[in-house]
Design an enzyme around this catalytic site. Structure first.
Site, PDB file in Angstrom:
ATOM      1  N   ALA A  16       0.814  -1.222   0.000  1.00 29.37           N
ATOM      2  CA  ALA A  16       0.000   0.000   0.000  1.00 29.37           C
ATOM      3  C   ALA A  16       0.843   1.265   0.000  1.00 29.37           C
ATOM      4  CB  ALA A  16      -0.910  -0.003   1.224  1.00 29.37           C
ATOM      5  N   ARG A  21      10.685   7.504  -0.646  1.00 30.92           N
ATOM      6  CA  ARG A  21      12.145   7.543  -0.791  1.00 30.92           C
ATOM      7  C   ARG A  21      12.588   7.355  -2.229  1.00 30.92           C
ATOM      8  NH1 ARG A  21      12.877   3.469   4.149  1.00 30.92           N
ATOM      9  NH2 ARG A  21      10.686   3.156   3.617  1.00 30.92           N
ATOM     10  N   LYS A  28       5.715   2.447  -5.453  1.00 32.70           N
ATOM     11  CA  LYS A  28       7.030   1.792  -5.434  1.00 32.70           C
ATOM     12  C   LYS A  28       6.981   0.376  -6.000  1.00 32.70           C
ATOM     13  CE  LYS A  28       8.756   0.643  -1.399  1.00 32.70           C
ATOM     14  NZ  LYS A  28       9.496   0.798  -0.128  1.00 32.70           N
ATOM     15  N   ASP A 108       7.975  -4.822  -1.510  1.00 32.86           N
ATOM     16  CA  ASP A 108       9.233  -4.210  -1.975  1.00 32.86           C
ATOM     17  C   ASP A 108      10.433  -5.131  -1.733  1.00 32.86           C
ATOM     18  OD1 ASP A 108       9.558  -3.959   0.775  1.00 32.86           O
ATOM     19  OD2 ASP A 108      10.148  -1.850   0.715  1.00 32.86           O
ATOM     20  N   GLY A 145      15.371  -2.579  10.089  1.00 34.67           N
ATOM     21  CA  GLY A 145      15.110  -2.777  11.506  1.00 34.67           C
ATOM     22  C   GLY A 145      16.144  -3.763  12.058  1.00 34.67           C
ATOM     23  N   GLU A 160      13.728   0.024  14.792  1.00 38.82           N
ATOM     24  CA  GLU A 160      13.892   0.591  13.455  1.00 38.82           C
ATOM     25  C   GLU A 160      15.085   1.535  13.413  1.00 38.82           C
ATOM     26  OE1 GLU A 160      11.983  -0.159  10.578  1.00 38.82           O
ATOM     27  OE2 GLU A 160      11.509  -1.777  11.958  1.00 38.82           O
ATOM     28  N   ALA A 395      19.843   0.861 -53.859  1.00 39.21           N
ATOM     29  CA  ALA A 395      20.319   1.657 -52.725  1.00 39.21           C
ATOM     30  C   ALA A 395      19.614   3.009 -52.724  1.00 39.21           C
ATOM     31  CB  ALA A 395      21.831   1.843 -52.827  1.00 39.21           C
TER      32      ALA A 395
HETATM   33  C1  UD1 Z   1      10.448  -2.381   6.867  1.00 36.79           C
HETATM   34  C2  UD1 Z   1      10.548  -2.846   8.341  1.00 36.79           C
HETATM   35  C3  UD1 Z   1      12.017  -3.014   8.673  1.00 36.79           C
HETATM   36  C4  UD1 Z   1      12.673  -3.991   7.728  1.00 36.79           C
HETATM   37  C5  UD1 Z   1      12.455  -3.580   6.272  1.00 36.79           C
HETATM   38  C6  UD1 Z   1      12.891  -4.699   5.343  1.00 36.79           C
HETATM   39  C7  UD1 Z   1       8.621  -1.918   9.514  1.00 36.79           C
HETATM   40  C8  UD1 Z   1       8.152  -0.894  10.467  1.00 36.79           C
HETATM   41  N1  UD1 Z   1       9.923  -1.881   9.205  1.00 36.79           N
HETATM   42  O1  UD1 Z   1      11.017  -1.094   6.785  1.00 36.79           O
HETATM   43  O2  UD1 Z   1      12.152  -3.490  10.003  1.00 36.79           O
HETATM   44  O3  UD1 Z   1      14.050  -4.084   8.035  1.00 36.79           O
HETATM   45  O4  UD1 Z   1      11.084  -3.315   6.010  1.00 36.79           O
HETATM   46  O5  UD1 Z   1      12.829  -4.318   4.002  1.00 36.79           O
HETATM   47  O6  UD1 Z   1       7.844  -2.734   9.090  1.00 36.79           O
HETATM   48  N2  UD1 Z   1       3.358  -0.582   3.575  1.00 36.79           N
HETATM   49  C9  UD1 Z   1       1.976  -0.590   3.576  1.00 36.79           C
HETATM   50  N3  UD1 Z   1       1.311   0.319   4.346  1.00 36.79           N
HETATM   51  C10 UD1 Z   1       1.937   1.233   5.118  1.00 36.79           C
HETATM   52  C11 UD1 Z   1       3.352   1.233   5.126  1.00 36.79           C
HETATM   53  C12 UD1 Z   1       4.033   0.320   4.342  1.00 36.79           C
HETATM   54  O7  UD1 Z   1       1.357  -1.399   2.899  1.00 36.79           O
HETATM   55  O8  UD1 Z   1       1.245   2.022   5.788  1.00 36.79           O
HETATM   56  C13 UD1 Z   1       4.080  -1.564   2.730  1.00 36.79           C
HETATM   57  C14 UD1 Z   1       4.984  -0.933   1.682  1.00 36.79           C
HETATM   58  O9  UD1 Z   1       4.295  -0.784   0.452  1.00 36.79           O
HETATM   59  C15 UD1 Z   1       6.126  -1.930   1.575  1.00 36.79           C
HETATM   60  C16 UD1 Z   1       6.147  -2.615   2.923  1.00 36.79           C
HETATM   61  O10 UD1 Z   1       4.917  -2.319   3.557  1.00 36.79           O
HETATM   62  O11 UD1 Z   1       5.880  -2.900   0.576  1.00 36.79           O
HETATM   63  C17 UD1 Z   1       7.311  -2.138   3.794  1.00 36.79           C
HETATM   64  O12 UD1 Z   1       7.214  -0.740   3.994  1.00 36.79           O
HETATM   65  P1  UD1 Z   1       8.492   0.200   3.913  1.00 36.79           P
HETATM   66  O13 UD1 Z   1       8.044   1.604   4.101  1.00 36.79           O
HETATM   67  O14 UD1 Z   1       9.287  -0.116   2.712  1.00 36.79           O
HETATM   68  O15 UD1 Z   1       9.276  -0.261   5.222  1.00 36.79           O
HETATM   69  P2  UD1 Z   1      10.837  -0.145   5.499  1.00 36.79           P
HETATM   70  O16 UD1 Z   1      11.147   1.222   5.965  1.00 36.79           O
HETATM   71  O17 UD1 Z   1      11.589  -0.673   4.363  1.00 36.79           O
HETATM   72 MG    MG Z   2      11.008  -1.220   2.454  1.00 42.02          MG
END
Ligand code: UD1
Ligand code: MG
Length: 420
Positions: A16, A21, A28, A108, A145, A160, A395
């Site tokens: 979602a 970033r 993404k 991701d 994390g 985190e 040609a």
């Molecule tokens: C997250 C983890 C981190 C881990 C890393 C690994 C958390 C809080 N942190 O961090 O510990 O080391 O992944 O890659 O989980 N997403 C939603 N809804 C939201 C927020 C995010 O669906 O409200 C989804 C994103 O689309 C993504 C996934 O969750 O696919 C991870 O979110 P992201 O923001 O990438 O977390 P990281 O900061 O990478």
């Molecule tokens: Mg991530």
């Protein structure tokens, strides 16, 4: 010993999030690796596990993301993007009545392998664990994390990056984000997570501390190949993942009997089919939906775009661009040519510098070149046009009307000289 009953599996895919970033308007998870959205790889992985239920949590620009979600996967919308715990909570609303294991996957993290997840799931059920985390040991753990362990080396929480102190930042064991839970315990504790952190988000990772405090069984399985853990948050990570996937694609093709002279400078999209004994020379880019036959020569510096089909024994040589074109067996397109929206027969020779002028400013028009044609160097073919069997162009001919079988055309505009 009583036979172990294998728990049913449900997977929740978190997809979602925005592209903060990435600094992108595109979600993404739709950014591409070797021509395919990263979420596509995760969806394949999920399918390979054959779970009883799959839920995809979508949010940011969900109307775009849902286009690549196959039927059979339930879609739940996370209304406000306030963190991974909230996303899982949304996902669980689709799993009412489900009892068993819930596996959380992040959209991701597309490099994970099926065997790794199988191992995690087996470990989880065989040891009756409440939460099993997939962890990895990284030399440079920045951004992830960190796994916190107590003095008995049991996992007691995840911190985190943004909230970690200097000592915690030194921890090299990271959370991949992949976790397997007993569903009922996950559900009953999610609500306890508070957004007490720098990002003011509901972190799924906080549930591990909550479980540990309750003396639930929390365990971790360390991934062997840390590369699999790559979570893509930035364009630099996207490029890194792309090169890993590209390497895998090239290696698989080589195993299947394709010569790739220099894999490092050869960019072949996911899903490309190439026959045995074909040779791909350096600096070649092959995009989506391309099929190449056996014993072909492609490149150097060839750009084959979507919808290209090369039959067997075709040469698509130096500085060639092709798109939406079919090329027949034993045809040569050796130097500096553009073929777009065309059908070229067998045993054709396309001279150096030949161009199909397929776009009239409004429409793409089609060129048909039949078998055994010889197109002279620098011929411009202004589509729509048909060139008959055994025809020849001189040609520099600019072909603006059809050329009959066996005819010779020369000049600007092309005049039919004679029948051969
Ligand atoms: C997250 C983890 C981190 C881990 C890393 C690994 C958390 C809080 N942190 O961090 O510990 O080391 O992944 O890659 O989980 N997403 C939603 N809804 C939201 C927020 C995010 O669906 O409200 C989804 C994103 O689309 C993504 C996934 O969750 O696919 C991870 O979110 P992201 O923001 O990438 O977390 P990281 O900061 O990478
Ligand atoms: Mg991530």
């Amino acid at each position: 010993m009583p036979k172990k009953i294998k728990k049913e599996l449900a997977v929740i895919i978190l997809a979602a999030g925005k592209s903060t970033r990435m600094k992108s308007e595109l979600p993404k998870v739709l950014h591409k690796l070797c021509g395919r959205p990263m979420l596509g790889y995760v969806l394949d992985l999920v399918a390979s596990l054959k779970p009883a239920r799959v839920v995809a949590v979508l949010g940011y620009k969900q109307e775009l993301v849902r286009k690549i979600i196959p039927r059979g996967i339930e879609i739940v919308i996370q209304k406000k993007l306030i963190g991974t715990a909230d996303a899982v909570k949304a996902g669980l609303t689709a799993l009412k009545g489900f009892k068993g294991t819930v596996l959380i996957l992040y959209g991701d993290s597309p490099l994970l392998k099926k065997q790794t997840l199988k191992k995690l799931l087996d470990y989880h059920s065989e040891n009756n664990v409440d939460a099993t985390l997939l962890t990895a040991q990284l030399k440079e753990p920045f951004g992830y994390g960190r796994i916190m362990r107590d003095k008995y080396s049991g996992i007691c929480g995840i911190v985190e990056e943004k909230d970690a102190d200097e000592v915690q930042k030194d921890i090299k064991e990271i959370n991949t984000g992949i976790m397997a839970f007993k569903k009922d315990k996950l559900l009953s504790n999610l609500g306890k997570i508070r957004p007490n952190n720098r990002k003011k988000e509901y972190y799924l990772t906080d549930i591990i501390g909550i479980f540990a405090k309750k003396d639930y069984l929390v365990d971790g399985l360390k991934i062997k190949d840390a590369q699999e853990a790559l979570g893509i948050n930035t364009r630099a990570e996207l490029a890194k993942a792309n090169s890993i996937v590209q390497k895998e694609i090239n290696e698989k093709l080589m195993q299947e009997g394709v010569t790739i002279v220099d894999p490092a400078s050869t960019f072949i999209n996911f899903g490309t089919k190439i026959g045995k004994d074909t040779v791909i020379y350096p600096f070649t880019v092959i995009e989506r939906d391309v099929k190449i036959g056996k014993r072909c020569f492609v490149g150097p510096f060839a750009h084959l775009r979507d919808g290209v089909r090369l039959a067997d024994d075709v040469t698509a040589g130096n500085f060639i661009e092709m798109v939406r074109s079919r090329i027949g067996a034993k045809t040569f397109v050796k130097h500096f040519s553009y073929l777009g929206d065309s059908s070229v027969g067998a045993n054709v020779n396309i001279g150096a510098g030949t161009v199909t002028a397929n776009f009239d400013g409004q429409n793409k028009n089609y060129t048909v070149i039949k078998d055994n044609v010889k197109i002279g160097s620098d011929t411009v073919i202004v589509a729509p046009v048909k060139i008959g069997r055994f025809a020849v162009t001189g040609a520099g001919t600019v072909v603006i009307k059809n050329i009959p079988d066996k005819a010779v055309a020369v000049g600007v505009p092309g005049r039919i000289l004679k029948k051969r």
